[in-house]
Design an enzyme around this catalytic site. Sequence first.
Site, PDB file in Angstrom:
ATOM      1  N   HIS A 296     -27.002  15.527   6.099  1.00  0.00           N
ATOM      2  CA  HIS A 296     -27.243  16.973   5.971  1.00  0.00           C
ATOM      3  C   HIS A 296     -27.682  17.364   4.572  1.00  0.00           C
ATOM      4  CE1 HIS A 296     -23.340  18.119   4.084  1.00  0.00           C
ATOM      5  NE2 HIS A 296     -22.806  17.204   4.856  1.00  0.00           N
ATOM      6  N   ASP A 308     -22.017  14.358  -0.728  1.00  0.00           N
ATOM      7  CA  ASP A 308     -21.887  15.144   0.510  1.00  0.00           C
ATOM      8  C   ASP A 308     -22.927  16.253   0.498  1.00  0.00           C
ATOM      9  OD1 ASP A 308     -20.964  16.203   2.885  1.00  0.00           O
ATOM     10  OD2 ASP A 308     -19.123  17.024   2.037  1.00  0.00           O
ATOM     11  N   GLU A 342     -24.684  22.180   7.715  1.00  0.00           N
ATOM     12  CA  GLU A 342     -23.610  21.410   8.341  1.00  0.00           C
ATOM     13  C   GLU A 342     -22.238  21.918   7.921  1.00  0.00           C
ATOM     14  OE1 GLU A 342     -20.482  18.341   8.748  1.00  0.00           O
ATOM     15  OE2 GLU A 342     -21.250  19.212   6.889  1.00  0.00           O
ATOM     16  N   GLU A 343     -22.079  22.117   6.604  1.00  0.00           N
ATOM     17  CA  GLU A 343     -20.735  22.382   6.059  1.00  0.00           C
ATOM     18  C   GLU A 343     -20.076  23.612   6.678  1.00  0.00           C
ATOM     19  OE1 GLU A 343     -19.138  20.404   4.497  1.00  0.00           O
ATOM     20  OE2 GLU A 343     -20.386  19.177   3.194  1.00  0.00           O
ATOM     21  N   ASP A 368     -22.817  10.467   6.677  1.00  0.00           N
ATOM     22  CA  ASP A 368     -22.218  11.656   6.053  1.00  0.00           C
ATOM     23  C   ASP A 368     -20.795  11.360   5.620  1.00  0.00           C
ATOM     24  OD1 ASP A 368     -21.651  14.185   5.173  1.00  0.00           O
ATOM     25  OD2 ASP A 368     -21.358  15.044   7.163  1.00  0.00           O
ATOM     26  N   HIS A 439     -16.014  18.108  -1.445  1.00  0.00           N
ATOM     27  CA  HIS A 439     -15.977  19.582  -1.487  1.00  0.00           C
ATOM     28  C   HIS A 439     -15.445  20.146  -2.811  1.00  0.00           C
ATOM     29  CE1 HIS A 439     -15.911  19.983   3.233  1.00  0.00           C
ATOM     30  NE2 HIS A 439     -16.921  19.266   2.798  1.00  0.00           N
TER      31      HIS A 439
END
Lengths: 480, 480
Positions: A296, A308, A342-343, A368, A439
């Site tokens: 992504h 990520d 995506e997130e 991912d 994140h």
Amino acid sequence: MKCILLAASAAAALSAPAAAQTPPSPSPAGQPAVTRPAPTPPAPVDPRVAALRDAALKDEVGYDIVEGLTTEVGQRLAGTEAEARARAWGAAKLKALGFKNVRIETYQMPVWVRGAEEAEIVSPFPQKLKLAALGNSGSTGAQGLTADLAVFPSMTEFVNAPAVAVRGKIVYIGNSMQPTQDGSSYGANGPARFTGPAMAAAKGAAAIVIRSIGTDTHRLPHTGVTNFPAGTAAIPAAALAVPDAEQIERMAKRGKPIRMHLVLTPQQTGSHESGNVIAEVPGSDPGAGIVLIGGHLDSWDLATGAIDDASGVAITTAAAKRILDSGKRPRRTIRVVWFGAEEVGGFGGEDYAKKHGTERHAIAAESDFGADRVWRFETTLPAGAKPISDRLASALAPLGIVRGTGGAGDGSDIEATIKTGVAGVDLNQSGLRYFDVHHTPDDTLDRVDPAQLQQNVAAWATMLAVVADAPEEIGSVTRP
Amino acid sequence: MKCILLAASAAAALSAPAAAQTPPSPSPAGQPAVTRPAPTPPAPVDPRVAALRDAALKDEVGYDIVEGLTTEVGQRLAGTEAEARARAWGAAKLKALGFKNVRIETYQMPVWVRGAEEAEIVSPFPQKLKLAALGNSGSTGAQGLTADLAVFPSMTEFVNAPAVAVRGKIVYIGNSMQPTQDGSSYGANGPARFTGPAMAAAKGAAAIVIRSIGTDTHRLPHTGVTNFPAGTAAIPAAALAVPDAEQIERMAKRGKPIRMHLVLTPQQTGSHESGNVIAEVPGSDPGAGIVLIGGHLDSWDLATGAIDDASGVAITTAAAKRILDSGKRPRRTIRVVWFGAEEVGGFGGEDYAKKHGTERHAIAAESDFGADRVWRFETTLPAGAKPISDRLASALAPLGIVRGTGGAGDGSDIEATIKTGVAGVDLNQSGLRYFDVHHTPDDTLDRVDPAQLQQNVAAWATMLAVVADAPEEIGSVTRP
């Protein structure tokens, strides 16, 4: 990476299609050993596949993509102008690399943006704490709110707490997440983020702060999406950095009420454009089905999203580029997708399945889970395609990749496509470092180990070479 | 910890009093070995000292102080109400531990406080960066300023740059600081922070951002004080987190001008009260001089200052407490000082010397380099007191502590006292992890390894037991 690992472990619990290949031990304790059947000889490795694999260990395209996307675009929150810049960057890069049919497919999606974020212990030990709002968090308003904490060491205690223990308070939920090779501790500890806020809202809490779903001890909180069911007003919801969560737990042990002032002013800004970037290595046999791969493009807003998931788009793109440059057109078309959004809810994956779900796909596979080395592969292939797994096992073994016994199809971007009955191939990366950074503001280029990234590119190039050219038909599978 | 390591390395370069004890190698290459003189037998260790040392390896007082101060007070920037709370906490703790003559001595000092801090690349690659203002930084005003960057890979290039290359721009200075056992890379790389901003102001720069003076790769900038000479207006000055500095360097390699928007709104708030907290273990011989030990109570505002320097006050206090509880009054009074306002200019150390400089001090020693294990000791003792060093060498050896050949007297809080001719004893801690965390938001309790902290307490208790009871006179020394 979202809550895909929950799905993965659930799938593993329900299905072990390869287990039948390993006979149960023929030597129960105390009994004489029985002669094992002779092992099946490994499938031979096509020298062309081996050559592609070994050359990919010196790949430079993958790192170039991660470096370029993270440096020249930076963070790229879904639905924002930064994600649009990332799409333009990606389309230009894919064209420059020589891919065919490069295009951007857009869709609309709801966009949430971060605001002010402050937390302060008012009493008994005044001090500021570090935290980050969770995606879809409600707002405290600019003036903030002040309330006592209701401290729960883990999600279990919180789930069991009566509403009266929580009403009007700021809920705190701790955890004791440890690094795991397969990332399963994310599935075990993640519910405090995934569903804790909605449950706190239902119990009448004023707000919720959780210990970050992470395995580091830096003062960098782990954000991530949470969801409130329709009809439930979103309460302010944030993750504390791990050391700040530990600080609260130390204070709580002293037995006095802890009062917190909390300011979170995120906003839902309505519907905005996002999109997928798509590119292809055209195949020679349109009827054999598409090999869908990707990662992504969007990232959280706190960092440049190097692991990520710039790494995922880079690994899959660099692997496809090696097939493109190999001088032999593959049997199956390889389609690389840099999924958007995506997130925050998997909007790119949903849109792809909506627009392309009727095309024949042979397999779908996503990267991912960072940039650390691939240690295992797993497949969910229809019966007639089993020899493909045997050839993958032989071809991937020199990269230190073992064959797993679970199912496949991980990755929230391919989830909707997989659900239509498409076979899956997973190349599982080590999760031991992933949740140190996941994140957080620390998801930056320096987290990517170039040698491990190359091993990933080699694994994906190998997989593509085997699967895209496989003479077997790869039809629909029934998912467990 | 401030720029004491510059002084330390300068002192080491100028003096090597113990070097004469190690004869140069008697066996040049290719020649037969010459018989070495028989080594001097080690000084015997007083069994009482050994018992104190070994018991201190199970110390719990030190960790209790670090845990309490960092949890119950948190950050304690010099001259603020938080530092005042820390003094009250410290005085109460020292009384509760049974120390005598516990008191707070106050003084006035200028106070600088942090404001808003934002940096954004405007072009060519728009994105936000993480940074923290340096102590005494000027303000951009709330609207901030926008200017092109003048990028210098290191202080050397910046020093050599003409003013025209800098005028009206935001200066960037990089570094390549690596961890060093003795912390000397701080002295080598620190000038970009210590004097870079003043030099940038003199060359007409609009502002300056430096790569953090640190050895980690987290998005947590390292603050620290800088100074502008009288008559030079302070320009905005900040440190970028290391990954953000690397991001700028990657952008710079692409060759396009880099434009930055910078907002820093710190303020000088005038004169406020700070203070030292003082406690004693009274000695039996007032004429033998005071053994002055301690660390600093204030911290930077970004974290709870667990290693800088709650650990220093904890280690020295816990060691003195062991002498207090040993059942034998020491010959010399041990005075423990929790100095105020070290980080921002050493005001506590100056005030102490002003008020107590005429009292006879036998030695002064400070712990202000974290909580990792002591690996070396060094002394600067007058001639007649040399046997004390020999006894220290024997008594500290079981803790893995070697005898160094440099001088002693490190620590900015004791600097003014040492300058009056007082002997110094240094217990050098490993610097290999220190600058990962130094002056960042990560300076929190989880950085303290309880076992290494106990080794420190044991080293200090051993040193106190040897020095406070030494029968030798410890008179004035001439500093190199």
